[in-house]
Design an enzyme around this catalytic site. Structure first.
Site, PDB file in Angstrom:
ATOM      1  N   HIS A 110       3.444   6.737  -6.796  1.00 41.48           N
ATOM      2  CA  HIS A 110       2.696   7.915  -7.249  1.00 41.48           C
ATOM      3  C   HIS A 110       3.578   9.167  -7.140  1.00 41.48           C
ATOM      4  O   HIS A 110       3.600  10.013  -8.027  1.00 41.48           O
ATOM      5  CB  HIS A 110       1.451   8.054  -6.353  1.00 41.48           C
ATOM      6  CG  HIS A 110       0.336   8.855  -6.961  1.00 41.48           C
ATOM      7  ND1 HIS A 110      -0.798   9.163  -6.258  1.00 41.48           N
ATOM      8  CD2 HIS A 110       0.168   9.402  -8.178  1.00 41.48           C
ATOM      9  CE1 HIS A 110      -1.613   9.868  -7.031  1.00 41.48           C
ATOM     10  NE2 HIS A 110      -1.046  10.029  -8.201  1.00 41.48           N
ATOM     11  N   HIS A 145       0.834  -1.208   0.000  1.00 45.17           N
ATOM     12  CA  HIS A 145       0.000   0.000   0.000  1.00 45.17           C
ATOM     13  C   HIS A 145       0.872   1.263   0.000  1.00 45.17           C
ATOM     14  O   HIS A 145       0.729   2.134  -0.855  1.00 45.17           O
ATOM     15  CB  HIS A 145      -0.927  -0.018   1.231  1.00 45.17           C
ATOM     16  CG  HIS A 145      -1.814   1.181   1.354  1.00 45.17           C
ATOM     17  ND1 HIS A 145      -3.141   1.168   0.997  1.00 45.17           N
ATOM     18  CD2 HIS A 145      -1.564   2.444   1.782  1.00 45.17           C
ATOM     19  CE1 HIS A 145      -3.670   2.363   1.202  1.00 45.17           C
ATOM     20  NE2 HIS A 145      -2.730   3.163   1.683  1.00 45.17           N
ATOM     21  N   GLU A 146       1.781   1.326   0.960  1.00 40.27           N
ATOM     22  CA  GLU A 146       2.613   2.532   1.066  1.00 40.27           C
ATOM     23  C   GLU A 146       3.528   2.666  -0.148  1.00 40.27           C
ATOM     24  O   GLU A 146       3.808   3.771  -0.603  1.00 40.27           O
ATOM     25  CB  GLU A 146       3.434   2.519   2.363  1.00 40.27           C
ATOM     26  CG  GLU A 146       2.606   2.491   3.642  1.00 40.27           C
ATOM     27  CD  GLU A 146       1.502   3.547   3.700  1.00 40.27           C
ATOM     28  OE1 GLU A 146       1.626   4.602   3.040  1.00 40.27           O
ATOM     29  OE2 GLU A 146       0.501   3.302   4.387  1.00 40.27           O
TER      30      GLU A 146
HETATM   31 ZN   LIG Z   1      -3.021   5.226   1.915  1.00 35.94          ZN
END
Ligand SMILES: [Zn+2]
Length: 687
Positions: free
Chosen positions: A468, A461-462
Site C-alpha cells: 500500500h 499482512h505486513e
Molecule cells: Zn495491520
C-alpha cells in the site's frame, strides 16, 4: 555539527545516527519549518503552488528526519536514544497542534478551494478537502469561547484516557496468584511454570506465583486443567479496574469512563455533530451511524446460529454446561482433536527464505513488479535486509527493509512503517521506502529461520501494508500510500494479502521442509486450512459484542441520563452473546481500545476491513487468484490511490458494487442462506 538526520538526499545512514543527533536535528528543523510556515500563512493570494506544495514538502522533510529516530527507538532501543526521543515528543506534539489549529492556514486552504478548486485535479482537490476537514475537526473555525471549551475538553480527555490506562495497569499489576501444589499448574507450558517458580523465589516464597499479564491470562484460560485456576484468572481479568472482583473499588474506572464519554460528547456537540460516533465517522469510510449499526446487526444475524451450534457442540464435547472460563480450554482441546495441527510442528515446513521467495512471487505476479535484494544499503543491524522494487519497465518503484528476527531492545510485535514517503513536487521527488519489522525466531547455526503458519500470515499482512505504501502513485505525501486513508479501510490491503497465505497454491509454493525440501503434505495442508474457520461464529459474535457496545455508547450518550454503560452492555449481550457471561463481568472497565486508545466508536473497523478484504479477494477467486486484469483493477482503483479518494468510491470502482458481507461469511464457513444443520444430540459435526 554534521548531523546525519538532516540529510535529505539518500537513504538514512542508520549507523551514523547517534542519540546526541536527535534533539538538535529536530529542534533545527522545527524552527526552520515554523519560520517558513509563518511566512506561508501571511501570503495575501495563496495558491496550491505557493502554499500547499511547500507545506507538503515541509511535512515530508519532518517525517523524513523523524522516521529513522522513532524507528531506531523501536528496533534498537537504548537509554540514551530513548531520552533523545522522549525529549522531542512534546516539541513535535506542540508543533502538530499549532499546525492543526492554525487559523491563517485554514483560511488559506479555504481560499484555495474557493478560487482554484475548479482548476485543480481530483487528487489535489481531495488533498485540500481533507485538510479543510481536519482543520474543522480540530476546532479551528469555532467562535473563541467554543474553541476554548473544545480545547479544554480535549485536554481533559487526554488526561482521563491516561488515567483509565493507569488504573488498568495498576489493577493488573496488583493481582497475582500463589500456587503451592504443582498439580494446579497442570496443562501450562514449561516456560510459564519456570517463570512462576523464579518469581516466587525472588519474593522468597515457596511454590509458584502467576501474574495477571496478558500472555499468562491467555495461557491459563486456554491450557490450565484446573477449573479453579481458570475461574480465578477469568474473574481477576474481567473485573480489573472495576467495582467487582478481587480488587473491587480500588482503581475503579467506572467514573472515569462516564467522564470520558461526557467529554467526547461535548467535543462533538461543540463541532455541531449530534454525538461522538458521528464526529468519528467524519474521517471514516462508513458515513452514517445507521450504516455501521446495520452492518453489525447484519453480521450478527448471519453468524448467530453458527455460533450457537459451535457452542452446543463444545458443550457436548465437554460433556457438561460450560462457564465463560471453560470455553477457551475446551475449544483448544476440541481443535487439537479435530485438526491435529500444531503451529510448532509446522515450523520445519516454513523456512523464511522459501516463504519470502513465495511472497515476492505473489506480489510480482499480481502487480507486475520485480523484487530483488540489494546488498550494501546502510542498515541498523547485520540481520536487516534491503530490497528494491522495480516496475516491468525497469523503472524503480520503491524499496524496503526487512528486520525479521526478535532480539533484545527491539519492540515486540510486527509492523510496517514509512521510512520515506513518495512525493513528486516542484521542489523535487522521492520514491517510497518502507520498514517491515517482525519478531520471528532467529535462525540457528545449522538451520534457517523457521516460521509458524501464524508467522507466515503476519508476514503477508505486513507486506500488504508495505505494498500500500510502496505501490502508491500519489504525488503528495499527506495522501500518498497509507497516509490519509480512512481508519476503517486502512487494513484492507493487509488483510487482503493474508488470504494468499491460506491459499493451497501459495502454500505449496511457500512451504518446503528445510531439510528435505518437501512441500507441506496435502492432508496437513487441508487440516491447516480448515482451522481457519474453527469457531468462526463464536469469534465473530464476540467481536460484534465489543463493536456494538462501543458504537452504541458513543451514539446514545445523553447528558441528562449519562452513559448507561452497563445497561447498554446488557442490551448488546441480550442480542449477541452466545456464551453465558457472569453478572459480575466488567470488561468495559479495562477496554483500553475504546476508552484509552484510538478505537473509540471505531472498534467495528476490524470487521469492516475484514469484509472489504474478503470481498476484494472474492473478486480474485472468481477470476483466478493471479488474474492480471483483476489485480490491475485492484491496483488502479485502491492500492495505488492512498488517501486521494473516497474509500467507498474506490471499492465500488474495483468491485462494481458496494461491499457485501457474504464473502467474509463464506470465508469462515458461515452460510447465511440456510441455518446450520445440527444433530439433535449435539454430538455431530455442524453441516
Ligand atoms: Zn495491520
Amino acid at each position: 555539527m554534521d548531523n546525519p538526520l538532516l540529510a535529505q538526499d539518500s537513504l538514512p545512514q542508520f549507523m551514523q545516527i547517534r542519540p546526541e543527533h536527535v534533539e538538535p536535528a529536530v529542534r533545527e528543523l522545527l524552527s526552520e519549518n515554523r519560520a517558513r510556515i509563518g511566512a506561508l500563512a501571511t501570503l495575501t493570494a495563496p495558491t496550491f503552488a505557493t502554499v500547499v506544495e511547500p507545506l507538503e514538502e515541509l511535512h515530508h522533510r519532518m517525517a523524513r528526519t523523524w522516521s529513522p529516530v522513532s524507528h531506531l527507538n523501536a528496533v534498537l532501543n537504548s537509554e540514551a536514544l530513548r531520552a533523545g526521543y522522549n525529549a522531542c515528543l512534546p516539541l513535535l506534539s506542540a508543533y502538530q497542534t499549532d499546525l492543526a489549529q492554525s487559523e491563517p492556514l485554514y483560511r488559506a486552504y479555504r481560499t484555495i478551494a474557493e478560487q482554484e478548486g475548479a482548476a485543480l485535479g481530483a487528487v489535489q482537490r481531495q488533498l485540500i478537502e481533507h485538510a479543510v476537514r481536519d482543520f474543522r475537526l480540530a476546532g479551528v473555525g469555532l467562535p473563541r469561547e467554543r474553541k476554548e471549551r473544545f480545547k479544554t475538553a480535549m485536554l481533559e480527555l487526554a488526561q482521563l484516557q491516561a488515567k483509565f490506562e493507569e488504573n488498568v495497569l495498576d489493577a493488573t499489576n496488583a493481582w497475582s496468584w500463589p500456587v503451592h501444589d504443582l498439580h494446579e499448574l497442570r496443562g501450562l507450558n514449561e516456560m510459564l511454570i519456570e517463570q512462576a517458580r523464579r518469581r516466587a523465589a525472588e519474593q522468597q516464597a515457596d511454590g509458584w506465583i502467576l501474574r495477571l499479564d496478558q500472555p499468562t491470562y491467555v495461557a491459563v484460560v486456554t491450557d490450565a486443567e484446573s477449573e479453579r485456576l481458570r475461574r480465578a484468572f477469568y474473574e481477576a481479568w474481567t473485573t480489573r479496574a472495576s467495582d467487582r472482583g478481587p480488587s473491587s473499588g480500588r482503581w475503579d474506572n467506572t467514573a472515569v469512563m462516564e467522564e470520558i464519554l461526557k467529554r467526547r460528547h461535548e467535543a462533538a456537540r461543540l463541532l455541531d455533530f449530534p454525538n461522538y460516533a458521528q464526529y468519528a465517522l467524519a474521517t471514516r469510510m462508513a458515513h452514517s451511524v445507521d450504516e455501521v449499526l446495520d452492518f453489525l446487526h447484519e453480521l450478527a444475524a448471519a453468524a448467530r446460529s453458527a455460533a450457537q451450534a459451535e457452542f452446543a457442540e463444545l458443550e457436548a464435547f465437554a460433556g457438561r454446561e460450560l462457564a465463560a472460563w471453560d470455553v477457551g480450554y475446551y475449544a483448544e482441546r476440541l481443535q487439537r482433536e479435530r485438526f491435529h495441527v500444531s503451529q510448532e510442528e509446522l515450523r520445519p515446513y516454513f523456512p523464511l527464505p522459501r516463504v519470502l521467495g513465495g511472497l515476492f512471487e505473489v506480489a510480482e505476479r499480481l502487480f507486475r513488479v520485480r523484487i530483488r535484494e540489494r546488498a550494501g544499503a546502510p542498515v541498523w543491524h547485520p540481520d536487516v535486509r534491503f530490497f528494491e522494487i522495480t516496475a516491468a519497465s525497469g523503472e524503480p518503484v520503491g524499496s524496503f527493509y526487512l528486520d525479521a528476527y526478535a532480539r533484545p531492545n527491539k519492540r515486540s510485535g510486527a509492523w510496517m512503517d514509512e521510512c520515506i514517503g513518495r512525493k513528486r513536487l516542484a521542489v523535487g521527488a522521492a520514491l517510497p521506502v518502507a520498514y517491515l519489522v517482525c519478531n520471528f525466531l532467529p535462525p540457528g547455526e545449522e538451520r534457517p529461520a523457521l516460521l509458524t503458519h501464524d508467522d507466515v500470515v503476519t508476514l503477508f499482512h505486513e507486506f500488504g501494508h508495505g505494498l500500500h505504501h510502496l505501490l502508491t502513485s500519489v504525488d503528495y505525501p499527506s495522501i500518498a500510500g497509507i497516509n490519509g486513508v480512512a481508519w476503517d479501510a486502512v487494513e484492507l490491503p493487509s488483510q487482503f494479502l493474508e488470504n494468499y497465505a491460506w491459499h493451497p497454491q501459495v502454500l505449496q509454493r511457500i512451504s518446503g521442509h528445510f531439510e528435505s525440501g518437501a512441500a507441506l503434505p496435502a492432508d496437513q495442508q487441508q487440516r491447516l486450512i480448515a482451522t481457519r474457520s474453527f469457531h468462526a461464529g463464536l469469534a465473530m459474535m464476540r467481536q460484534l459484542e465489543f463493536a456494538l457496545f462501543d458504537f452504541r455508547i458513543h451514539t446514545e450518550y445523553a447528558p441528562e441520563r449519562g452513559g448507561r454503560i452497563l445497561e447498554i452492555l446488557r442490551e448488546v449481550r441480550d442480542e449477541v452473546a452466545v456464551v453465558p457471561v457472569p453478572e459480575w463481568n466488567r470488561f468495559p472497565n479495562s477496554f483500553g481500545h475504546i476508552f484509552a486508545g484510538g478505537y473509540a466508536a471505531g472498534y467495528y473497523s476490524y470487521k469492516w476491513a475484514e469484509v472489504l478484504a474478503a470481498d476484494a479477494f472474492a473478486a480474485f477467486e472468481e477470476s483466478g487468484v493471479f488474474d492480471r486484469a483483476t489485480a490491475q483493477r485492484f491496483l488502479d482503483a485502491i492500492l495505488s490511490r492512498g488517501g486521494s479518494r473516497d474509500a467507498l468510491e474506490a471499492f465500488i470502482e474495483f468491485r462494481g458494487r458496494r461491499p457485501d458481507v457474504r464473502a467474509l461469511l463464506k470465508q469462515h464457513g458461515i452460510e447465511r442462506t440456510a441455518p446450520k444443520q445440527y444433530d439433535a444430540d449435539g454430538a455431530g459435526e455442524p453441516a
